[in-house]
Design a protein around this motif. Sequence first.
Motif, mmCIF file in Angstrom:
data_model
loop_
_atom_site.group_PDB
_atom_site.id
_atom_site.type_symbol
_atom_site.label_atom_id
_atom_site.label_comp_id
_atom_site.label_asym_id
_atom_site.label_seq_id
_atom_site.Cartn_x
_atom_site.Cartn_y
_atom_site.Cartn_z
ATOM 1 N N TRP A 1 72.001 46.793 27.022
ATOM 2 C CA TRP A 1 73.298 47.334 27.422
ATOM 3 C C TRP A 1 74.394 46.270 27.412
ATOM 4 O O TRP A 1 75.528 46.549 27.802
ATOM 5 C CB TRP A 1 73.203 47.925 28.833
ATOM 6 N N ARG B 1 82.102 52.134 27.170
ATOM 7 C CA ARG B 1 81.505 53.475 27.152
ATOM 8 C C ARG B 1 81.317 53.968 25.720
ATOM 9 O O ARG B 1 80.253 54.498 25.371
ATOM 10 C CB ARG B 1 82.407 54.445 27.921
ATOM 11 N N ASP B 2 82.336 53.779 24.880
ATOM 12 C CA ASP B 2 82.237 54.219 23.488
ATOM 13 C C ASP B 2 81.136 53.467 22.745
ATOM 14 O O ASP B 2 80.388 54.048 21.953
ATOM 15 C CB ASP B 2 83.581 54.019 22.779
ATOM 16 N N SER C 1 77.663 57.243 32.003
ATOM 17 C CA SER C 1 78.933 57.915 31.722
ATOM 18 C C SER C 1 79.567 58.467 32.994
ATOM 19 O O SER C 1 80.797 58.453 33.145
ATOM 20 C CB SER C 1 78.720 59.036 30.705
ATOM 21 N N ASP D 1 70.030 54.419 22.976
ATOM 22 C CA ASP D 1 69.245 55.631 22.719
ATOM 23 C C ASP D 1 68.424 55.980 23.960
ATOM 24 O O ASP D 1 67.209 55.803 23.999
ATOM 25 C CB ASP D 1 68.332 55.414 21.508
ATOM 26 N N LEU E 1 72.212 57.210 29.757
ATOM 27 C CA LEU E 1 73.593 57.369 29.299
ATOM 28 C C LEU E 1 74.363 58.353 30.174
ATOM 29 O O LEU E 1 75.557 58.163 30.428
ATOM 30 C CB LEU E 1 73.615 57.840 27.845
ATOM 31 N N THR F 1 77.670 54.703 23.877
ATOM 32 C CA THR F 1 77.376 56.024 23.325
ATOM 33 C C THR F 1 76.792 55.924 21.921
ATOM 34 O O THR F 1 75.908 56.699 21.538
ATOM 35 C CB THR F 1 78.652 56.885 23.298
ATOM 36 N N LEU F 2 77.254 54.943 21.165
ATOM 37 C CA LEU F 2 76.800 54.778 19.785
ATOM 38 C C LEU F 2 75.532 53.943 19.665
ATOM 39 O O LEU F 2 74.757 54.126 18.722
ATOM 40 C CB LEU F 2 77.912 54.134 18.945
ATOM 41 N N PRO G 1 69.206 59.128 26.589
ATOM 42 C CA PRO G 1 70.115 60.168 27.086
ATOM 43 C C PRO G 1 70.235 60.214 28.603
ATOM 44 O O PRO G 1 71.333 60.397 29.138
ATOM 45 C CB PRO G 1 69.508 61.461 26.531
#
Length: 216
Positions: free
Chosen positions: A31, A81-82, A98, A89, A94, A85-86, A91
Amino acid sequence: MSEIRNIRVPPRIDSLPLPEREIGRKPAQDWRFTIQGQKFDFQGGKILLNNQNLAELISENLTHLSAQYWTTLSRRLARYRDWATLHVDDPEALAKFSALVHAFLTKIFGRIKKKFDETLDGVSFHLEDGQLLLNGVNVNAFLEMAKKHRTEKGRIFLKGLRNRLAILQSNRGGNPNYEKIRETVERLAAAIEKELLNYSPSVIELPPPSLPSPSS
């Protein structure tokens, strides 16, 4: 021959049983994200900024640091954050990440809006625990410091603060937030006027009189 028959063929790698804790374990996610010298990370459900818990940083400094600082931080947090998101992996993680980012940005944007609302003729003001800040300067603290160490620079700065307070007083009818600080402004304005009396009046040096020329 009996020795040959006792040789056991080792099992294939893919047939070896895995410990229960290893089954279905997801690879560790990275991260870490750096932007313009600021290092973000997400560990243990917390967003870190330069190894400091961002939640604590915001709660402890939201009312003290400038709107420009929070505007810059909000942009970088949105970039983080952007990026996550990319590149991440996971969810479930994330979703938690978020939600934190959204909560932080909501709090920061609320503070920025309040900061700009509390402005009169270019003078931003904020009252925190009885301390009045004008354009980021703690008037109470500076006045106390000036009393203990009187200098010409201090006198000039006090006059500048007095002028800013006068701007607030002259425009008080146009801003509903002024009533929250009215008593503090009046008290500090009077205290600064009193303190300025302790300074010697400025002496204006006039040029020496011109001497008559010998021919006159």
